[in-house]
Design a protein around this motif. Structure first.
Motif, PDB file in Angstrom:
ATOM      1  N   SER A   1      58.650  57.507  79.549  1.00  0.00           N
ATOM      2  CA  SER A   1      59.455  58.646  79.967  1.00  0.00           C
ATOM      3  C   SER A   1      59.446  58.719  81.475  1.00  0.00           C
ATOM      4  CB  SER A   1      58.896  59.936  79.359  1.00  0.00           C
ATOM      5  OG  SER A   1      59.764  61.030  79.615  1.00  0.00           O
ATOM      6  N   GLN A   2      60.169  59.709  82.004  1.00  0.00           N
ATOM      7  CA  GLN A   2      60.300  59.812  83.458  1.00  0.00           C
ATOM      8  C   GLN A   2      58.945  60.070  84.089  1.00  0.00           C
ATOM      9  OE1 GLN A   2      60.691  62.619  81.646  1.00  0.00           O
ATOM     10  NE2 GLN A   2      60.812  64.459  82.895  1.00  0.00           N
ATOM     11  N   GLU A   3      58.784  59.552  85.301  1.00  0.00           N
ATOM     12  CA  GLU A   3      57.542  59.761  86.042  1.00  0.00           C
ATOM     13  C   GLU A   3      57.754  60.746  87.183  1.00  0.00           C
ATOM     14  OE1 GLU A   3      55.357  55.690  86.190  1.00  0.00           O
ATOM     15  OE2 GLU A   3      57.466  55.315  85.833  1.00  0.00           O
ATOM     16  N   LEU A   4      58.882  61.448  87.143  1.00  0.00           N
ATOM     17  CA  LEU A   4      59.206  62.471  88.130  1.00  0.00           C
ATOM     18  C   LEU A   4      59.343  63.813  87.426  1.00  0.00           C
ATOM     19  CD1 LEU A   4      62.012  60.518  90.038  1.00  0.00           C
ATOM     20  CD2 LEU A   4      59.630  60.767  90.749  1.00  0.00           C
ATOM     21  N   ARG A   5      59.264  64.885  88.180  1.00  0.00           N
ATOM     22  CA  ARG A   5      59.561  66.188  87.618  1.00  0.00           C
ATOM     23  C   ARG A   5      61.053  66.270  87.314  1.00  0.00           C
ATOM     24  NH1 ARG A   5      55.891  70.046  88.661  1.00  0.00           N
ATOM     25  NH2 ARG A   5      56.839  70.957  86.789  1.00  0.00           N
ATOM     26  N   LEU A   6      61.430  67.207  86.438  1.00  0.00           N
ATOM     27  CA  LEU A   6      62.831  67.324  86.057  1.00  0.00           C
ATOM     28  C   LEU A   6      63.730  67.526  87.274  1.00  0.00           C
ATOM     29  CD1 LEU A   6      62.454  69.498  82.849  1.00  0.00           C
ATOM     30  CD2 LEU A   6      63.642  67.310  82.952  1.00  0.00           C
ATOM     31  N   GLY A   7      63.326  68.391  88.183  1.00  0.00           N
ATOM     32  CA  GLY A   7      64.126  68.632  89.378  1.00  0.00           C
ATOM     33  C   GLY A   7      64.241  67.399  90.250  1.00  0.00           C
ATOM     34  N   GLN A   8      63.158  66.633  90.328  1.00  0.00           N
ATOM     35  CA  GLN A   8      63.197  65.391  91.109  1.00  0.00           C
ATOM     36  C   GLN A   8      64.133  64.372  90.465  1.00  0.00           C
ATOM     37  OE1 GLN A   8      58.938  64.716  90.914  1.00  0.00           O
ATOM     38  NE2 GLN A   8      58.696  65.234  93.078  1.00  0.00           N
ATOM     39  N   SER A   9      64.079  64.271  89.136  1.00  0.00           N
ATOM     40  CA  SER A   9      64.979  63.346  88.445  1.00  0.00           C
ATOM     41  C   SER A   9      66.428  63.719  88.698  1.00  0.00           C
ATOM     42  CB  SER A   9      64.692  63.342  86.940  1.00  0.00           C
ATOM     43  OG  SER A   9      63.433  62.783  86.655  1.00  0.00           O
ATOM     44  N   LEU A  10      66.719  65.014  88.635  1.00  0.00           N
ATOM     45  CA  LEU A  10      68.088  65.458  88.895  1.00  0.00           C
ATOM     46  C   LEU A  10      68.516  65.057  90.299  1.00  0.00           C
ATOM     47  CD1 LEU A  10      70.613  67.108  88.105  1.00  0.00           C
ATOM     48  CD2 LEU A  10      69.435  69.141  89.013  1.00  0.00           C
ATOM     49  N   ARG A  11      67.658  65.291  91.269  1.00  0.00           N
ATOM     50  CA  ARG A  11      68.014  64.953  92.644  1.00  0.00           C
ATOM     51  C   ARG A  11      68.264  63.458  92.790  1.00  0.00           C
ATOM     52  NH1 ARG A  11      66.457  62.847  97.294  1.00  0.00           N
ATOM     53  NH2 ARG A  11      66.969  63.895  99.258  1.00  0.00           N
ATOM     54  N   GLU A  12      67.429  62.644  92.179  1.00  0.00           N
ATOM     55  CA  GLU A  12      67.602  61.183  92.299  1.00  0.00           C
ATOM     56  C   GLU A  12      68.927  60.740  91.692  1.00  0.00           C
ATOM     57  OE1 GLU A  12      65.652  59.001  93.953  1.00  0.00           O
ATOM     58  OE2 GLU A  12      64.454  60.702  94.602  1.00  0.00           O
ATOM     59  N   TYR A  13      69.271  61.284  90.527  1.00  0.00           N
ATOM     60  CA  TYR A  13      70.512  60.862  89.877  1.00  0.00           C
ATOM     61  C   TYR A  13      71.733  61.336  90.661  1.00  0.00           C
ATOM     62  CZ  TYR A  13      67.371  59.873  85.958  1.00  0.00           C
ATOM     63  OH  TYR A  13      66.361  59.395  85.165  1.00  0.00           O
ATOM     64  N   VAL A  14      71.664  62.565  91.185  1.00  0.00           N
ATOM     65  CA  VAL A  14      72.779  63.059  92.004  1.00  0.00           C
ATOM     66  C   VAL A  14      72.897  62.227  93.271  1.00  0.00           C
ATOM     67  CG1 VAL A  14      73.669  65.017  93.318  1.00  0.00           C
ATOM     68  CG2 VAL A  14      72.628  65.401  91.072  1.00  0.00           C
ATOM     69  N   ALA A  15      71.770  61.964  93.923  1.00  0.00           N
ATOM     70  CA  ALA A  15      71.796  61.159  95.147  1.00  0.00           C
ATOM     71  C   ALA A  15      72.321  59.758  94.869  1.00  0.00           C
ATOM     72  CB  ALA A  15      70.392  61.091  95.755  1.00  0.00           C
ATOM     73  N   GLY A  16      71.895  59.160  93.761  1.00  0.00           N
ATOM     74  CA  GLY A  16      72.387  57.831  93.415  1.00  0.00           C
ATOM     75  C   GLY A  16      73.884  57.816  93.202  1.00  0.00           C
ATOM     76  N   SER A  17      74.396  58.827  92.491  1.00  0.00           N
ATOM     77  CA  SER A  17      75.838  58.919  92.271  1.00  0.00           C
ATOM     78  C   SER A  17      76.575  59.078  93.592  1.00  0.00           C
ATOM     79  CB  SER A  17      76.140  60.098  91.344  1.00  0.00           C
ATOM     80  OG  SER A  17      77.524  60.309  91.211  1.00  0.00           O
ATOM     81  N   MET A  18      76.041  59.891  94.495  1.00  0.00           N
ATOM     82  CA  MET A  18      76.691  60.102  95.789  1.00  0.00           C
ATOM     83  C   MET A  18      76.674  58.825  96.629  1.00  0.00           C
ATOM     84  SD  MET A  18      75.302  63.964  96.675  1.00  0.00           S
ATOM     85  CE  MET A  18      76.220  64.115  98.210  1.00  0.00           C
ATOM     86  N   LEU A  19      75.581  58.095  96.573  1.00  0.00           N
ATOM     87  CA  LEU A  19      75.515  56.836  97.322  1.00  0.00           C
ATOM     88  C   LEU A  19      76.548  55.838  96.806  1.00  0.00           C
ATOM     89  CD1 LEU A  19      71.649  56.451  97.690  1.00  0.00           C
ATOM     90  CD2 LEU A  19      73.280  56.888  99.530  1.00  0.00           C
ATOM     91  N   VAL A  20      76.731  55.796  95.493  1.00  0.00           N
ATOM     92  CA  VAL A  20      77.767  54.920  94.938  1.00  0.00           C
ATOM     93  C   VAL A  20      79.146  55.374  95.419  1.00  0.00           C
ATOM     94  CG1 VAL A  20      78.921  54.224  92.798  1.00  0.00           C
ATOM     95  CG2 VAL A  20      76.428  54.180  92.937  1.00  0.00           C
TER      96      VAL A  20
END
Length: 680
Positions: free
Chosen positions: A96-115
């Motif tokens: 499972s994820q090794e980040l907190r839920l809020g951290q996971s959300l930030r990473e996925y949003v940031a990844g989408s924005m970088l793309v």
């Protein structure tokens, strides 16, 4: 990301030659829950798709359906270390994820924005090539109804469906020199679908309850990831032991008894498919999760009774499960993940899977650089068959096309026209159906072919010796040498095999010199014999602590012992993070105008170095003794001590040499890395 590409022709260590552009004359697109993706390949929910750079790497290498790392309410997991063993097939104990839920959300949003930024720069092509960039982010959640219904997970799903507030927060963080990207129309509806990961032992009623909740209350499309135990222990063990020869791999009866049973799987498929239709949503299944087996290897802690099998043997097992399921429920769409690699991806595509995801293969040398070959091989097969659309490829791939036409198309003349097209140098089945006024038959034709292809591909895999144990016994080569802070064989394997791109390369000066250390004696700081300090190579490896999850995968493939993530310089992203791990050796470095500062913990002793580049002067201390140095010459100019210095206290000058070479290298902005990123 942008500076690295400008200066070195790579992004997050993936070279530009590994970026996937797609063949302009071929259509490899698929529909997944009614949404279009430019191809069916992507990462499975695993260790290499939980951070922003993972999203970027996956996308650049050709992934167009990204199953994000599974999140759950329990986001403070204590995962054993190491947790990934991909030496031969694949085993893991992280799930499972090794980040907190809020951290996971930030990473996925940031990844989408970088793309989105990469798209805005036309890095992969001009706007006319945008069809090759259609991408789907697929949420993955687990593992029980109570957790998924919790306010925290519900809020996380809602934020993935509508990420406007997160996007705007990150938009404001785009630095002034890149202000032109603040106006990019970033995607805010990141995902409207979920792949449900059902952990081993999850009851049928619980699975059905979760899917009902997701379809009705969360209003998303759902894929249910099912376990290979559905095939039955006798069949699984027969394949593992008798067919493939993995006699050392042992399953446990209770894992099969507790898991979802075959009749239950078919019953809930029927009910949930109907519920999805009634809600205007879609439902499908995914084969498969990993296979739980006894922990029989010394790699993982002995406290772990089980581990999870993936890779080559799981590929054969899961294909057999797909065949059984399709015979029972041929109309249910299937996505696939089990031992997928460049050599079998085209066969998986011939079965009409969407998506086809991979994990274990990306943990091997080359990392995401292995991925472009997946679609390249598919495109080569398509050209060889004279087809331009992926659906036509499915119909023709396994020689079952005419039978598929017979089953899917009732009209005699239309059947003949389709058969003629199959035999033509350039196949255009959808065109034939469109001209006949029957475009709706195309999907049925492709589905019929996928069903007919399934036993063909299953038998091919069953007979292929590369999936058998004897072909997967060879361990990665070890040289017998041991890693130290500087210098290694410079194979750089540890960089792409790191799931999070935590390992990176930098350049430093070579140095060989006798040095003196310093000791406080009788009220003065005096030089005393030190030793020989030697760095023989300019090319060096370091590790970025903030990205490293200590999975151990770099150690598996490193030719030397010790583990790059343990022995190489470990840099922290902040002074607070460095202070928070007092038991861990490592560095924190920062640059402010002409001043470079570095805090270090070496063999448990803490040091500080501050260098004024404009004056070429440095101050080096362990908090008791202090040396003033001419930094470029690595030479001591003066020595002093605090009033509290104890008689005999010694300051090891080799610590300064280690810090000086490491920090000069990682802060050198000619090459981009996670440490010098703020100063590029």
């Amino acid at each position: 990301m942008l500076r690295e590409h400008e200066r070195e022709g790579k992004v997050f260590d993936l070279p530009a030659r590994k970026f996937w552009h797609g063949a302009g004359d071929l259509d490899t697109s698929v529909l997944f829950h009614g949404r279009r993706a430019a191809n069916p390949v992507g990462p499975a929910a695993g260790p290499q798709d939980q951070m922003a750079q993972n999203v970027v790497l996956a996308w650049l290498a050709g992934s167009r359906i990204l199953e994000l790392k599974t999140v759950q309410i329990n986001d403070r997991l204590a995962i054993p270390r190491p947790c990934i063993d991909a030496t031969t097939v694949g085993y893991n104990v992280e799930w499972s994820q090794e980040l907190r839920l809020g951290q996971s959300l930030r990473e996925y949003v940031a990844g989408s924005m970088l793309v989105d930024v990469l798209k805005a720069t036309n890095l992969l092509g001009q706007p006319s090539d945008l069809l090759k960039q259609d991408t789907i982010l697929d949420m993955s959640v687990g593992y029980d109804l109570a957790g998924i219904r919790s306010p925290q997970v519900r809020g996380w799903i809602d934020s993935m469906k509508d990420a406007r507030s997160e996007v705007e927060a990150l938009r404001r963080q785009i630095p002034p020199d890149l202000a032109r990207f603040r106006d990019v129309p970033f995607a805010t509806a990141l995902s409207g679908q979920i792949t449900l990961s059902t952990f081993h032992g999850c009851p049928a009623g619980e699975i059905e309850g979760i899917v009902r909740f997701l379809l009705t209350e969360m209003d998303v499309d759902v894929t249910v990831k099912l376990n290979p135990t559905l095939l039955g222990r006798e069949a699984v063990d027969g394949l593992l032991h008798d067919v493939l020869g993995y006699h050392e791999v042992r399953t446990r009866p209770r894992d099969f008894d507790k898991d979802l049973q075959w009749p239950q799987a078919l019953e809930i498929t029927d009910r949930l498919s109907e519920l999805a239709r009634s809600r205007g949503r879609t439902f499908q299944v995914k084969f498969s999760n990993t296979l739980v087996v006894e922990n029989h290897r010394p790699f993982f802690p002995a406290s772990e009774a089980v581990m999870y099998l993936s890779g080559e043997p799981l590929h054969v097992i899961t294909l057999h499960l797909v065949d059984r399921y399709r015979r029972a429920r041929p109309e249910v769409p299937i996505s696939f993940s089990a031992g997928v690699d460049a050599r079998n991806f085209a066969d998986c595509a011939a079965l009409g899977f969407a998506p086809v995801t991979t994990c274990t293969d990306l943990l091997r040398p080359g990392g995401y650089g292995r991925l472009p070959k997946y679609v390249d091989n598919l495109e080569e097969r398509m050209r060889g068959l004279g087809v331009r659309r992926l659906g036509d490829y499915v119909v023709k791939a396994c020689g079952q096309g005419e039978e598929a036409v017979r089953r899917a198309v009732p009209d005699g003349p239309l059947r003949a026209a389709l058969a003629d097209s199959l035999r033509a140098p350039a196949v255009d089945l959808s065109g034939v159906l469109a001209r006949a006024g029957q475009p709706g038959l195309y999907e049925a034709l492709v589905r019929a072919a996928a069903l007919l292809n399934t036993p063909v591909v299953v038998e091919k895999a069953r007979r292929d010796p590369r999936y058998r144990a004897e072909a997967n016994r060879k361990l990665p080569r070890k040289l017998g040498s041991y890693l130290v802070l500087f210098d290694c064989v410079n194979c750089d394997k540890c960089v792409p095999v790191c799931p999070n791109d935590a390992n990176f390369v930098y350049e430093t000066n070579v140095l060989r010199r006798e040095y003196e250390s310093y000791r406080y004696e009788q009220g003065a700081v005096r030089p005393v014999p030190g030793g020989l300090f030697e760095v023989r190579k300019a090319h060096q490896i370091a590790n970025f602590q903030d990205f490293c999850n200590e999975c151990g995968n770099c150690d598996v493939f490193c030719p030397e012992d010790g583990g790059p993530y343990i022995e190489k310089p470990r840099f922290f992203g902040s002074l607070e993070a460095w202070k928070a791990l007092p038991s861990r050796d490592g560095f924190f470095a920062e640059r402010q105008e002409s001043i470079d500062a570095v805090w270090a913990r070496i063999r448990g002793v803490e040091y500080h170095l501050e260098v004024d580049r404009s004056l070429d002067r440095g101050l080096f201390t362990d908090g008791v003794l202090q040396l003033e140095v001419r930094h470029s010459e690595r030479r001591v100019l003066a020595a002093s001590a605090r009033a509290t210095a104890a008689e005999g206290h010694r300051l090891d000058f080799s610590a300064y040499l280690n810090m000086a070479l490491a920090v000069d290298g990682v802060l050198d902005t000619r090459k981009a890395n996670p440490v010098n990123a703020p100063y590029l």
